[in-house]
Design a protein around this motif. Structure first.
Motif, PDB file in Angstrom:
ATOM      1  N   THR A  15       0.833  -1.197   0.008  1.00  0.00           N
ATOM      2  CA  THR A  15       0.062   0.271  -0.096  1.00  0.00           C
ATOM      3  C   THR A  15       0.914   1.163  -0.187  1.00  0.00           C
ATOM      4  O   THR A  15       1.972   1.167   0.236  1.00  0.00           O
ATOM      5  N   GLN A  16       0.292   2.275  -0.436  1.00  0.00           N
ATOM      6  CA  GLN A  16       1.070   3.683  -0.311  1.00  0.00           C
ATOM      7  C   GLN A  16       1.676   4.026   1.005  1.00  0.00           C
ATOM      8  O   GLN A  16       2.711   4.482   1.245  1.00  0.00           O
ATOM      9  N   ASP A  17       1.168   3.599   2.185  1.00  0.00           N
ATOM     10  CA  ASP A  17       1.951   3.672   3.483  1.00  0.00           C
ATOM     11  C   ASP A  17       2.653   2.429   3.760  1.00  0.00           C
ATOM     12  O   ASP A  17       3.063   2.408   4.980  1.00  0.00           O
ATOM     13  N   CYS A  64       3.306  -9.041  -6.980  1.00  0.00           N
ATOM     14  CA  CYS A  64       2.748  -8.006  -7.769  1.00  0.00           C
ATOM     15  C   CYS A  64       2.065  -8.341  -9.142  1.00  0.00           C
ATOM     16  O   CYS A  64       2.179  -9.798  -9.457  1.00  0.00           O
ATOM     17  N   LYS A  87      -6.081   1.502  -7.314  1.00  0.00           N
ATOM     18  CA  LYS A  87      -6.639   2.836  -6.652  1.00  0.00           C
ATOM     19  C   LYS A  87      -7.263   2.531  -5.625  1.00  0.00           C
ATOM     20  O   LYS A  87      -7.045   3.119  -4.376  1.00  0.00           O
ATOM     21  N   ASN A  90      -5.441   1.245  -2.610  1.00  0.00           N
ATOM     22  CA  ASN A  90      -4.481   2.098  -2.359  1.00  0.00           C
ATOM     23  C   ASN A  90      -3.030   1.551  -2.480  1.00  0.00           C
ATOM     24  O   ASN A  90      -1.889   1.715  -1.822  1.00  0.00           O
ATOM     25  N   LEU A  91      -2.902   0.795  -3.567  1.00  0.00           N
ATOM     26  CA  LEU A  91      -1.576  -0.145  -3.808  1.00  0.00           C
ATOM     27  C   LEU A  91      -0.637   0.782  -4.768  1.00  0.00           C
ATOM     28  O   LEU A  91      -1.243   1.750  -5.450  1.00  0.00           O
ATOM     29  N   GLN A  92       0.468   0.453  -4.621  1.00  0.00           N
ATOM     30  CA  GLN A  92       1.734   1.307  -5.264  1.00  0.00           C
ATOM     31  C   GLN A  92       1.498   0.857  -6.694  1.00  0.00           C
ATOM     32  O   GLN A  92       1.398  -0.626  -7.214  1.00  0.00           O
TER      33      GLN A  92
END
Length: 106
Positions: A15-17, A64, A87, A90-92
């Motif tokens: 995730t983005q975090d 991935c 999106k 919240n995935l990179q």
């Protein structure tokens, strides 16, 4: 946002975090849903293999999915589904393009 020059997009299971995305088989599930989208369209038994346009793999220790640009050219709604999955969760997402092989040395 994905640029027009990218040939492949990597949806990372991070995730983005920085947290690992769960469930652990998310990449295989997503690629399985996308198995019908392939060159020549779906055919009997095509659900038993992944589409060459949406392939689960790993990068380092992270799951991935590699999504090829041809999926977008074939079916924009399928492309939007995959991109919205990334999106919404919240995935990179990372872009890549194929580089030509270096000339062979003699």
């Amino acid at each position: 946002m994905v640029s027009n020059s990218a040939k492949e997009v990597f949806i990372l299971g991070v995730t983005q975090d920085g947290r690992t995305f769960r469930p652990s088989d998310w990449a295989e599930r997503l690629a399985g849903v996308m198995s019908q989208f392939r060159p020549g369209g779906a055919s009997p038994g095509s659900h038993l293999s992944y589409s060459p346009w949406c392939i689960p793999t790993t990068m380092g220790r992270d799951k991935c999915v590699v999504v090829h640009r041809d999926l977008r050219d074939h079916d924009v709604m399928a492309w939007d589904f995959v991109m919205n999955f990334a999106k919404d969760n919240n995935l990179q997402v990372a872009e890549a393009c194929l580089l030509p092989d270096p000339p062979a040395s003699k």
